[in-house]
Design a protein around this motif. Sequence first.
Motif, PDB file in Angstrom:
ATOM      1  N   ALA A  34      37.904  38.838  50.635  1.00  0.00           N
ATOM      2  CA  ALA A  34      39.322  38.996  51.014  1.00  0.00           C
ATOM      3  C   ALA A  34      40.222  38.368  49.959  1.00  0.00           C
ATOM      4  CB  ALA A  34      39.563  38.362  52.382  1.00  0.00           C
ATOM      5  N   LEU A  35      39.830  37.201  49.487  1.00  0.00           N
ATOM      6  CA  LEU A  35      40.628  36.504  48.470  1.00  0.00           C
ATOM      7  C   LEU A  35      40.729  37.350  47.198  1.00  0.00           C
ATOM      8  CD1 LEU A  35      41.975  33.949  47.238  1.00  0.00           C
ATOM      9  CD2 LEU A  35      39.683  33.139  46.657  1.00  0.00           C
ATOM     10  N   ASN A  36      39.589  37.808  46.715  1.00  0.00           N
ATOM     11  CA  ASN A  36      39.599  38.545  45.442  1.00  0.00           C
ATOM     12  C   ASN A  36      40.255  39.923  45.574  1.00  0.00           C
ATOM     13  OD1 ASN A  36      38.079  37.015  43.125  1.00  0.00           O
ATOM     14  ND2 ASN A  36      37.032  36.521  45.040  1.00  0.00           N
ATOM     15  N   ARG A  37      40.251  40.441  46.801  1.00  0.00           N
ATOM     16  CA  ARG A  37      40.948  41.708  47.052  1.00  0.00           C
ATOM     17  C   ARG A  37      42.448  41.533  46.836  1.00  0.00           C
ATOM     18  NH1 ARG A  37      43.133  45.664  47.221  1.00  0.00           N
ATOM     19  NH2 ARG A  37      43.160  47.424  48.656  1.00  0.00           N
ATOM     20  N   ASP A  38      42.959  40.366  47.225  1.00  0.00           N
ATOM     21  CA  ASP A  38      44.400  40.116  47.147  1.00  0.00           C
ATOM     22  C   ASP A  38      44.854  39.608  45.778  1.00  0.00           C
ATOM     23  OD1 ASP A  38      44.576  40.810  49.764  1.00  0.00           O
ATOM     24  OD2 ASP A  38      44.761  38.763  50.549  1.00  0.00           O
ATOM     25  N   LEU A  39      43.931  39.076  45.008  1.00  0.00           N
ATOM     26  CA  LEU A  39      44.334  38.366  43.799  1.00  0.00           C
ATOM     27  C   LEU A  39      45.023  39.221  42.729  1.00  0.00           C
ATOM     28  CD1 LEU A  39      41.556  35.690  43.239  1.00  0.00           C
ATOM     29  CD2 LEU A  39      43.999  35.316  43.622  1.00  0.00           C
ATOM     30  N   PRO A  40      44.507  40.412  42.414  1.00  0.00           N
ATOM     31  CA  PRO A  40      45.157  41.149  41.324  1.00  0.00           C
ATOM     32  C   PRO A  40      46.661  41.345  41.544  1.00  0.00           C
ATOM     33  CG  PRO A  40      43.045  42.131  41.804  1.00  0.00           C
ATOM     34  CD  PRO A  40      43.294  41.098  42.869  1.00  0.00           C
ATOM     35  N   ALA A  41      47.034  41.801  42.739  1.00  0.00           N
ATOM     36  CA  ALA A  41      48.462  42.042  42.997  1.00  0.00           C
ATOM     37  C   ALA A  41      49.246  40.744  42.897  1.00  0.00           C
ATOM     38  CB  ALA A  41      48.642  42.689  44.365  1.00  0.00           C
ATOM     39  N   ALA A  42      48.632  39.649  43.378  1.00  0.00           N
ATOM     40  CA  ALA A  42      49.335  38.363  43.335  1.00  0.00           C
ATOM     41  C   ALA A  42      49.519  37.888  41.888  1.00  0.00           C
ATOM     42  CB  ALA A  42      48.559  37.327  44.145  1.00  0.00           C
ATOM     43  N   VAL A  43      48.487  38.082  41.071  1.00  0.00           N
ATOM     44  CA  VAL A  43      48.599  37.724  39.648  1.00  0.00           C
ATOM     45  C   VAL A  43      49.671  38.580  38.983  1.00  0.00           C
ATOM     46  CG1 VAL A  43      47.396  37.768  37.419  1.00  0.00           C
ATOM     47  CG2 VAL A  43      46.212  36.895  39.442  1.00  0.00           C
ATOM     48  N   GLN A  44      49.627  39.864  39.271  1.00  0.00           N
ATOM     49  CA  GLN A  44      50.579  40.792  38.644  1.00  0.00           C
ATOM     50  C   GLN A  44      52.019  40.407  38.975  1.00  0.00           C
ATOM     51  OE1 GLN A  44      49.374  44.663  40.067  1.00  0.00           O
ATOM     52  NE2 GLN A  44      47.296  44.419  39.267  1.00  0.00           N
ATOM     53  N   GLY A  83      29.773  46.831  46.235  1.00  0.00           N
ATOM     54  CA  GLY A  83      30.353  46.611  47.552  1.00  0.00           C
ATOM     55  C   GLY A  83      31.172  45.332  47.683  1.00  0.00           C
ATOM     56  N   HIS A  84      31.267  44.555  46.613  1.00  0.00           N
ATOM     57  CA  HIS A  84      32.050  43.323  46.685  1.00  0.00           C
ATOM     58  C   HIS A  84      33.264  43.385  45.765  1.00  0.00           C
ATOM     59  CE1 HIS A  84      29.512  41.118  49.397  1.00  0.00           C
ATOM     60  NE2 HIS A  84      28.441  41.529  48.718  1.00  0.00           N
ATOM     61  N   GLU A  85      34.305  42.680  46.192  1.00  0.00           N
ATOM     62  CA  GLU A  85      35.540  42.673  45.415  1.00  0.00           C
ATOM     63  C   GLU A  85      35.364  41.839  44.150  1.00  0.00           C
ATOM     64  OE1 GLU A  85      38.203  44.353  46.004  1.00  0.00           O
ATOM     65  OE2 GLU A  85      37.815  45.056  48.048  1.00  0.00           O
ATOM     66  N   MET A  86      35.815  42.409  43.050  1.00  0.00           N
ATOM     67  CA  MET A  86      35.766  41.630  41.812  1.00  0.00           C
ATOM     68  C   MET A  86      37.106  41.739  41.090  1.00  0.00           C
ATOM     69  SD  MET A  86      33.979  43.849  38.834  1.00  0.00           S
ATOM     70  CE  MET A  86      34.244  45.588  38.564  1.00  0.00           C
ATOM     71  N   LEU A  87      37.282  40.840  40.146  1.00  0.00           N
ATOM     72  CA  LEU A  87      38.405  40.911  39.222  1.00  0.00           C
ATOM     73  C   LEU A  87      37.847  41.444  37.918  1.00  0.00           C
ATOM     74  CD1 LEU A  87      39.739  37.301  39.874  1.00  0.00           C
ATOM     75  CD2 LEU A  87      40.468  39.418  41.000  1.00  0.00           C
ATOM     76  N   ARG A  88      38.613  42.276  37.253  1.00  0.00           N
ATOM     77  CA  ARG A  88      38.126  42.704  35.942  1.00  0.00           C
ATOM     78  C   ARG A  88      39.247  42.591  34.913  1.00  0.00           C
ATOM     79  NH1 ARG A  88      39.814  47.365  34.667  1.00  0.00           N
ATOM     80  NH2 ARG A  88      38.345  48.086  33.140  1.00  0.00           N
ATOM     81  N   ALA A  89      38.871  42.047  33.776  1.00  0.00           N
ATOM     82  CA  ALA A  89      39.808  41.913  32.664  1.00  0.00           C
ATOM     83  C   ALA A  89      39.274  42.747  31.517  1.00  0.00           C
ATOM     84  CB  ALA A  89      39.938  40.451  32.245  1.00  0.00           C
ATOM     85  N   CYS A  90      40.088  43.664  31.057  1.00  0.00           N
ATOM     86  CA  CYS A  90      39.679  44.547  29.964  1.00  0.00           C
ATOM     87  C   CYS A  90      40.477  44.153  28.731  1.00  0.00           C
ATOM     88  CB  CYS A  90      39.969  45.998  30.359  1.00  0.00           C
ATOM     89  SG  CYS A  90      39.533  47.173  29.072  1.00  0.00           S
ATOM     90  N   ALA A  96      46.949  31.667  49.453  1.00  0.00           N
ATOM     91  CA  ALA A  96      46.296  30.888  50.511  1.00  0.00           C
ATOM     92  C   ALA A  96      47.287  30.564  51.619  1.00  0.00           C
ATOM     93  CB  ALA A  96      45.711  29.598  49.935  1.00  0.00           C
ATOM     94  N   GLY A  97      48.535  30.319  51.227  1.00  0.00           N
ATOM     95  CA  GLY A  97      49.584  30.031  52.199  1.00  0.00           C
ATOM     96  C   GLY A  97      49.824  31.199  53.146  1.00  0.00           C
TER      97      GLY A  97
END
Length: 479
Positions: free
Chosen positions: A417-427, A441-448, A474-475
Amino acid sequence: MTAADDFRSAAHTAADLVADHLAELPARPVWQPMDDAARRTLLDAPLPAAGRPLAELLAAVGRDVLPYPMGNGHPRFFGWVNSAPAPAGVLATLAAAAMNPSSAGGDHADVHLERAVVRWIAELVGFPHPAGGGLLTSGTSMATIVCLAAARNRAARAAGWDVREDGLAGMPPLVGYVTGETHSCVRKAAELLGLGSRHLRTVATGPDGHLDLADLRAAIARDRAAGLLPFLVVASAGTVGTGAVDAFDPIADLCAEERLWLHVDGAYGAFGVLDPVIAHRYAGLGRADSLALDPHKWLGVPVDCGCALVRDTAELRATFSLVPSYLRDEAAGELGWFSEYGTEQTRPFRALKVWATIAHRGRDGLAADIARTTALARRLGELVTADPEFELLAEVQTSIVAFRLRPAGLTEGAVDALNRDLPAAVQRRGRAFLTGALLHGHEMLRACLLNPATTEADLALLLAEVKAAARETAGERPH
Ligand SMILES: *Cc1c(COP(=O)(O)O)cnc(C)c1O
């Protein structure tokens, strides 16, 4: 003022506008959501009844368009596979538009230049290049359709069917083999070509993301036993998820043995072969029947520019050639028109921006740029590995880093759940840009990493931003 003077003066203004845009970009946020008013200005723009002077249009572009980029010119843009534009390519775009030919065919500069740059591209990646053995396309999605159409027609003919005349109806299904990491454009092509996505078999991959040869062999045998017609294997020269490069030699051996067409998707990664450190991963790439790749990715040729390369030129032409009387051209020469090798009739002058991009850096300059980005990616992989809060999810084979944030004490579900939300939050924070995807099947972050202007400091900043974004989300997260 004459129209020519007016154009000249506006062109000087445009040059300054573009140069300022490119120069100021690194100091600006990577990306920001557009505010409502700015978005509405574009969305609701009324159809103008009366025209406006060029100078006014340039002012509008400077005010309403250039300040709202996608982000992919910035050294801290790590999203998807979108590069910063090569400056030489940007300039070429203006000249190409000023000539505005249709590069369908004929005896004009753009056509000959396209023949040359397609040969250059083949030479850069070590793919054989019979005369006429390829063309520029809008991207790899289109290049894939072009290559797979030729593959389909060859296989159908071998089975006694003329697809162009009779279609596919009544034929035993043609079956292709992909992996779970294969880009969606292959499925799209299979659907459009009437093959049916059901007839694309998903072959297993090993821990390195590589196509599993034993599983492929077994799947082919099963399909043959069922009376189906295996015809195609799609391998990857850099998967979009983790940048994995398949082991081409054994796959090519199997394809030769089974008489299957080997297509390689090199959209993102084919040019990685220019980096001596990872070139060994690409052994056998030149044995494929076709290769689709994107100069508009790692080379930085301004969008759009893909390329289809094929070994069997005659098959490609036999698939697409239609020369009605109104397109007869006595000056076309032996190879005919590009429009006989693909789907497009009127075709843009893509070759000039490819020529400019390659000619400006040279083979050595491009190789140095690419080597720099793979080194940065490996460095990012090290930073991720050294930090107990992060987890590296795949070996860095090219220039994509697949990882996730894994704070201590979270359940697997919470990590997802955390990693699913992270890209948009970083952006949204605007200091770095990365995207996410599913891996097994698991959420990942990818940097190209595609931009040679990126620095090691930018990598550290990216990881700090991921953590900052995690604290921020987290809040908002239910516990
Ligand atoms: C980008 C990409 C594609 C699709 O190419 P387009 O140029 O976007 O049409 C296909 N495969 C891979 C691996 C890609 O990275």
